[in-house]
Design a protein around this motif. Structure first.
Motif, PDB file in Angstrom:
ATOM      1  N   GLY A 151      -0.784  72.049   1.725  1.00 21.08           N
ATOM      2  CA  GLY A 151      -2.135  72.717   2.476  1.00 21.08           C
ATOM      3  C   GLY A 151      -3.407  72.114   1.575  1.00 21.08           C
ATOM      4  N   ALA A 152      -4.440  72.336   1.952  1.00 20.91           N
ATOM      5  CA  ALA A 152      -5.731  72.080   1.300  1.00 20.91           C
ATOM      6  C   ALA A 152      -6.582  72.909   1.240  1.00 20.91           C
ATOM      7  N   LEU A 153      -7.868  73.020   0.395  1.00 19.27           N
ATOM      8  CA  LEU A 153      -8.909  74.151   0.184  1.00 19.27           C
ATOM      9  C   LEU A 153      -9.517  74.385   1.686  1.00 19.27           C
ATOM     10  N   GLU A 154      -9.652  72.942   2.425  1.00 25.21           N
ATOM     11  CA  GLU A 154     -10.137  73.345   3.968  1.00 25.21           C
ATOM     12  C   GLU A 154      -9.261  73.707   5.009  1.00 25.21           C
ATOM     13  N   ASP A 155      -8.075  73.892   4.722  1.00 23.05           N
ATOM     14  CA  ASP A 155      -6.896  74.474   5.438  1.00 23.05           C
ATOM     15  C   ASP A 155      -7.000  75.812   5.440  1.00 23.05           C
ATOM     16  N   LEU A 156      -7.833  76.824   5.956  1.00 19.93           N
ATOM     17  CA  LEU A 156      -7.706  78.262   5.775  1.00 19.93           C
ATOM     18  C   LEU A 156      -6.618  78.968   6.141  1.00 19.93           C
ATOM     19  N   ASP A 157      -5.807  78.239   7.264  1.00 15.92           N
ATOM     20  CA  ASP A 157      -4.645  79.331   7.619  1.00 15.92           C
ATOM     21  C   ASP A 157      -3.467  78.992   6.512  1.00 15.92           C
ATOM     22  N   SER A 158      -3.392  77.689   5.745  1.00 13.29           N
ATOM     23  CA  SER A 158      -2.566  77.433   4.537  1.00 13.29           C
ATOM     24  C   SER A 158      -3.000  78.093   3.501  1.00 13.29           C
ATOM     25  N   LEU A 159      -4.189  78.681   3.178  1.00  8.14           N
ATOM     26  CA  LEU A 159      -4.819  79.516   2.040  1.00  8.14           C
ATOM     27  C   LEU A 159      -4.407  81.016   2.409  1.00  8.14           C
ATOM     28  N   ARG A 160      -4.664  81.164   3.607  1.00 12.58           N
ATOM     29  CA  ARG A 160      -4.406  82.584   4.049  1.00 12.58           C
ATOM     30  C   ARG A 160      -2.785  82.990   3.971  1.00 12.58           C
ATOM     31  N   ALA A 161      -1.947  81.977   4.369  1.00 20.69           N
ATOM     32  CA  ALA A 161      -0.510  82.173   4.284  1.00 20.69           C
ATOM     33  C   ALA A 161       0.008  82.249   2.685  1.00 20.69           C
ATOM     34  N   GLY A 162      -0.591  81.355   1.917  1.00 21.76           N
ATOM     35  CA  GLY A 162      -0.296  81.411   0.454  1.00 21.76           C
ATOM     36  C   GLY A 162      -0.552  82.614  -0.236  1.00 21.76           C
ATOM     37  N   ALA A 163      -1.771  83.262   0.311  1.00 19.93           N
ATOM     38  CA  ALA A 163      -2.206  84.477  -0.453  1.00 19.93           C
ATOM     39  C   ALA A 163      -1.411  85.867   0.065  1.00 19.93           C
ATOM     40  N   THR A 164      -1.168  85.775   1.134  1.00 18.97           N
ATOM     41  CA  THR A 164      -0.402  86.866   1.710  1.00 18.97           C
ATOM     42  C   THR A 164       1.054  87.004   1.212  1.00 18.97           C
ATOM     43  N   ALA A 165       1.675  85.980   0.916  1.00 17.79           N
ATOM     44  CA  ALA A 165       2.977  85.882   0.429  1.00 17.79           C
ATOM     45  C   ALA A 165       3.158  86.093  -1.283  1.00 17.79           C
ATOM     46  N   ALA A 166       2.100  86.177  -1.832  1.00 19.60           N
ATOM     47  CA  ALA A 166       2.010  86.450  -3.170  1.00 19.60           C
ATOM     48  C   ALA A 166       1.582  87.679  -3.675  1.00 19.60           C
ATOM     49  N   ASP A 167       2.026  88.070  -5.073  1.00 21.43           N
ATOM     50  CA  ASP A 167       1.584  88.978  -5.815  1.00 21.43           C
ATOM     51  C   ASP A 167       0.098  88.809  -6.332  1.00 21.43           C
ATOM     52  N   GLY A 168      -0.494  87.883  -6.462  1.00 19.64           N
ATOM     53  CA  GLY A 168      -1.916  87.690  -6.874  1.00 19.64           C
ATOM     54  C   GLY A 168      -2.072  86.153  -6.771  1.00 19.64           C
ATOM     55  N   VAL A 169      -3.416  85.817  -6.796  1.00 25.23           N
ATOM     56  CA  VAL A 169      -4.023  84.535  -6.675  1.00 25.23           C
ATOM     57  C   VAL A 169      -4.956  83.982  -7.726  1.00 25.23           C
TER      58      VAL A 169
END
Length: 303
Positions: free
Chosen positions: A50-68
């Motif tokens: 993904g990329a910083l401009e790809d908000l769906d990618s960021l959302r998915a990465g954050a949701t799956a993690a215990d922290g960012v």
């Protein structure tokens, strides 16, 4: 913890990723290219495309993690569009924050000490200055948004980096830029008497602070990745001049733009910054080389 890290292949972010992995955390890095993905895999991190401009990618990465940890930190340069950079950064941070809302998960975001008021010792208790200089003022809304996330159930914190993050592998930061300018101009310069101060931190010390923040920083807190409160700009110019065997000169403020180019508005800034509260409350201790000693190591001058 399973930690999602943006900027995990960058100069600072790669050190953060290694620090986390060595402490036993699981790291997933954001990768926008095959090269970045391969770099992450090589150090034992998982890959999230993904990329910083790809908000769906960021959302998915954050949701799956215990922290960012948001360690993306695009360097200021002649080709940087500060307004566009700030807009992308704010959108990315707000998207991640919304994904973490109500979870009490940690979210650590990179900001900078040059968002503080100039000419006096800045502390962690000081809010960022929306009337600050240019690109730095444009980033203030990001820090404000991060701190406000504490009210929405996010254990958010801001790590303010010193402008001089130094160490081996530094290729696009302020120090190598000053080295390149000295080589091109035939002199190592400072403005006026060069007494204005810039804080500095070794890259590895900064990485350690990011780990401490994601592990234990309380919601809505600010931390200073500052190993040295303020290195006089004259001393930086002198250290570079010694290594390159070039004369060191003071130039008039009105000539700074001509000599330093895009750095012209920055080189006379006085930005002394304390990390006393960070050291006291998080137990962080800078242990690596200070800036001038690091410049003497010679790695900034390898062709």
């Amino acid at each position: 913890m399973r930690l999602f890290v943006t900027g995990a292949t960058g100069y600072i972010g790669s050190a953060v990723a290694r620090e986390l992995l060595e402490a036993g955390h699981q790291v997933t890095g954001l990768a926008r290219s095959d090269t970045a993905a391969a770099t992450l895999s090589a150090v034992g991190a998982d890959v999230h495309r993904g990329a910083l401009e790809d908000l769906d990618s960021l959302r998915a990465g954050a949701t799956a993690a215990d922290g960012v940890i948001y360690a993306a930190n695009k360097h200021i340069s002649e080709t940087t569009d500060p307004t566009a950079r700030a807009r992308v950064e704010l959108s990315a941070v707000e998207t991640i924050g919304a994904a973490l809302e109500g979870s009490d998960k940690p979210f650590v975001v990179t900001t900078g000490t040059m968002g503080l008021a100039f000419g006096r010792l800045g502390t962690e208790a000081d809010a960022a200055d929306p009337q600050g200089l240019g690109a730095f003022a444009l980033r203030v809304p990001t820090e404000q948004a991060v701190i406000a996330m504490a009210e929405r159930g996010v254990r958010s914190s801001a790590v303010r980096l010193a402008p001089l993050v130094h160490g081996e592998g530094d290729q696009r930061g302020f120090t190598p830029t000053l080295v390149g300018l000295a080589r091109a101009k035939g002199v190592s310069a400072h403005v006026g008497d060069g007494s204005n101060r810039w804080p500095a931190v070794h890259r590895l010390d900064a990485a350690h602070l990011f780990r401490l923040a994601v592990e234990s920083a309380p919601a809505g807190s600010r931390w200073h990745a500052v190993g040295e409160e303020g290195v006089p700009f004259r001393e930086i110019a002198e250290a570079i001049g010694r290594q390159l065997k070039l004369p060191v000169v003071g130039i008039a403020a009105e000539d700074a733009g001509t000599h330093f180019g895009f750095l012209g508005p920055l080189v006379s800034i006085d930005n002394p910054t304390s990390s006393a509260l960070t050291q006291e409350r998080l137990g962080w201790r800078p242990t690596n080389l200070p800036l001038i000693a690091d410049i003497k190591e010679g790695h900034y001058f390898n062709d």
